[in-house]
Design a protein around this motif. Structure first.
Motif, PDB file in Angstrom:
ATOM      1  N   SER A 164       0.876  -1.148   0.161  1.00  0.00           N
ATOM      2  CA  SER A 164       0.043  -0.208  -0.080  1.00  0.00           C
ATOM      3  C   SER A 164       0.817   1.163  -0.124  1.00  0.00           C
ATOM      4  CB  SER A 164      -0.893   0.028   1.057  1.00  0.00           C
ATOM      5  OG  SER A 164      -1.628   1.198   1.152  1.00  0.00           O
ATOM      6  N   ARG A 165       1.841   1.454   0.786  1.00  0.00           N
ATOM      7  CA  ARG A 165       2.857   2.388   0.971  1.00  0.00           C
ATOM      8  C   ARG A 165       3.570   2.749  -0.429  1.00  0.00           C
ATOM      9  NH1 ARG A 165       3.974   5.543   5.510  1.00  0.00           N
ATOM     10  NH2 ARG A 165       6.225   6.053   4.902  1.00  0.00           N
ATOM     11  N   LYS A 189       1.716   9.475  -5.717  1.00  0.00           N
ATOM     12  CA  LYS A 189       2.422  10.717  -5.438  1.00  0.00           C
ATOM     13  C   LYS A 189       3.469  11.384  -6.621  1.00  0.00           C
ATOM     14  CE  LYS A 189       4.672  12.996  -1.592  1.00  0.00           C
ATOM     15  NZ  LYS A 189       5.475  12.943  -0.218  1.00  0.00           N
ATOM     16  N   GLY A 190       4.154  10.205  -7.143  1.00  0.00           N
ATOM     17  CA  GLY A 190       4.994  10.627  -8.104  1.00  0.00           C
ATOM     18  C   GLY A 190       4.531  10.758  -9.590  1.00  0.00           C
ATOM     19  N   ASN A 191       3.243  10.544  -9.506  1.00  0.00           N
ATOM     20  CA  ASN A 191       2.644  10.533 -11.082  1.00  0.00           C
ATOM     21  C   ASN A 191       3.160   9.411 -11.968  1.00  0.00           C
ATOM     22  OD1 ASN A 191       0.751  12.936 -10.295  1.00  0.00           O
ATOM     23  ND2 ASN A 191       2.537  13.989 -10.759  1.00  0.00           N
ATOM     24  N   ILE A 192       3.204   8.186 -11.187  1.00  0.00           N
ATOM     25  CA  ILE A 192       3.537   7.268 -12.008  1.00  0.00           C
ATOM     26  C   ILE A 192       2.260   6.553 -12.704  1.00  0.00           C
ATOM     27  CG2 ILE A 192       4.510   4.935 -12.301  1.00  0.00           C
ATOM     28  CD1 ILE A 192       6.515   5.780 -10.006  1.00  0.00           C
ATOM     29  N   THR A 193       1.909   6.472 -13.886  1.00  0.00           N
ATOM     30  CA  THR A 193       0.720   5.833 -14.408  1.00  0.00           C
ATOM     31  C   THR A 193       1.332   4.907 -15.551  1.00  0.00           C
ATOM     32  OG1 THR A 193       0.685   7.407 -16.052  1.00  0.00           O
ATOM     33  CG2 THR A 193      -0.354   8.233 -14.258  1.00  0.00           C
ATOM     34  N   ASN A 194       0.236   4.031 -15.697  1.00  0.00           N
ATOM     35  CA  ASN A 194       0.249   2.773 -16.966  1.00  0.00           C
ATOM     36  C   ASN A 194       1.205   1.910 -16.268  1.00  0.00           C
ATOM     37  OD1 ASN A 194      -1.806   4.231 -18.145  1.00  0.00           O
ATOM     38  ND2 ASN A 194      -0.100   5.422 -19.373  1.00  0.00           N
ATOM     39  N   VAL A 195       1.553   1.917 -15.115  1.00  0.00           N
ATOM     40  CA  VAL A 195       2.809   0.709 -14.726  1.00  0.00           C
ATOM     41  C   VAL A 195       2.171   0.468 -13.380  1.00  0.00           C
ATOM     42  CG1 VAL A 195       5.118   0.407 -14.122  1.00  0.00           C
ATOM     43  CG2 VAL A 195       4.636   1.934 -15.995  1.00  0.00           C
ATOM     44  N   ARG A 196       2.411  -1.027 -13.067  1.00  0.00           N
ATOM     45  CA  ARG A 196       1.990  -1.139 -11.474  1.00  0.00           C
ATOM     46  C   ARG A 196       3.067  -0.780 -10.757  1.00  0.00           C
ATOM     47  NH1 ARG A 196       2.035  -7.362 -10.083  1.00  0.00           N
ATOM     48  NH2 ARG A 196       4.077  -7.041 -10.866  1.00  0.00           N
ATOM     49  N   VAL A 197       2.759  -0.234  -9.544  1.00  0.00           N
ATOM     50  CA  VAL A 197       3.955   0.121  -8.618  1.00  0.00           C
ATOM     51  C   VAL A 197       3.793  -0.885  -7.344  1.00  0.00           C
ATOM     52  CG1 VAL A 197       4.701   2.033  -7.302  1.00  0.00           C
ATOM     53  CG2 VAL A 197       3.945   2.540  -9.599  1.00  0.00           C
ATOM     54  N   SER A 198       4.721  -1.492  -7.202  1.00  0.00           N
ATOM     55  CA  SER A 198       4.653  -2.707  -6.241  1.00  0.00           C
ATOM     56  C   SER A 198       5.971  -3.258  -5.781  1.00  0.00           C
ATOM     57  CB  SER A 198       3.645  -3.918  -6.492  1.00  0.00           C
ATOM     58  OG  SER A 198       4.253  -4.634  -7.343  1.00  0.00           O
ATOM     59  N   PRO A 199       5.990  -3.740  -4.508  1.00  0.00           N
ATOM     60  CA  PRO A 199       7.556  -4.658  -4.228  1.00  0.00           C
ATOM     61  C   PRO A 199       7.929  -5.447  -5.544  1.00  0.00           C
ATOM     62  CG  PRO A 199       5.917  -4.549  -2.365  1.00  0.00           C
ATOM     63  CD  PRO A 199       5.074  -4.109  -3.568  1.00  0.00           C
TER      64      PRO A 199
END
Length: 133
Positions: free
Chosen positions: A103-104, A111-121
């Motif tokens: 979640s974090r 917050k960093g405006n990263i779009t169209n990409v999964r952001v996860s561990p």
């Protein structure tokens, strides 16, 4: 990584965790289960014990100088929590749940405006693998 406020304990801890993900490709559950005894600053390695590893096999992960130094600093910061041997702790010295980390990291991506990409561990693990080869 620029979204992290390293002047706070939580921000620095998250920064170190993300460095570890990128430097070693370690799984989130494995990283959160690491204890101080699993880290060797002199040799710059992390030992993932067999019970902690997904496949049940212990392994040794080499670290960059930057990651080793950051881990060492975090462990020193954690010295105020005398009742825990874990490296990654909450602001109150408790163990961290993997879903909370997911979640974090997702929030940092938003917050960093990263779009169209999964952001996860796991994205960090995938990035590690892509950079390795």
């Amino acid at each position: 990584m620029k979204q992290l406020n390293q002047r706070t304990y939580a921000g620095f801890r998250d920064y170190v965790l993300m460095l570890l993900f990128l430097d070693t490709g370690i799984r989130c559950n494995e990283a959160l289960g690491l204890k101080k005894k699993d880290f060797d600053y002199e040799q710059k390695i992390i030992k993932v014990p067999a019970p902690l590893a997904k496949n049940g096999h212990a392994r040794i992960l080499p670290l960059s100088k930057k990651t080793a130094k950051a881990l060492n600093t975090l462990i020193k910061e954690n010295s105020i929590f005398e009742n825990s041997d874990f490296i990654f702790l909450s602001n109150y010295g408790d163990e961290i749940d993997p879903s909370w980390v997911r979640s974090r990291i997702k929030q940092y991506g938003i917050k960093g405006n990263i779009t169209n990409v999964r952001v996860s561990p796991h994205t960090f693990r995938h990035t590690f693998a892509k950079l390795l080869f």
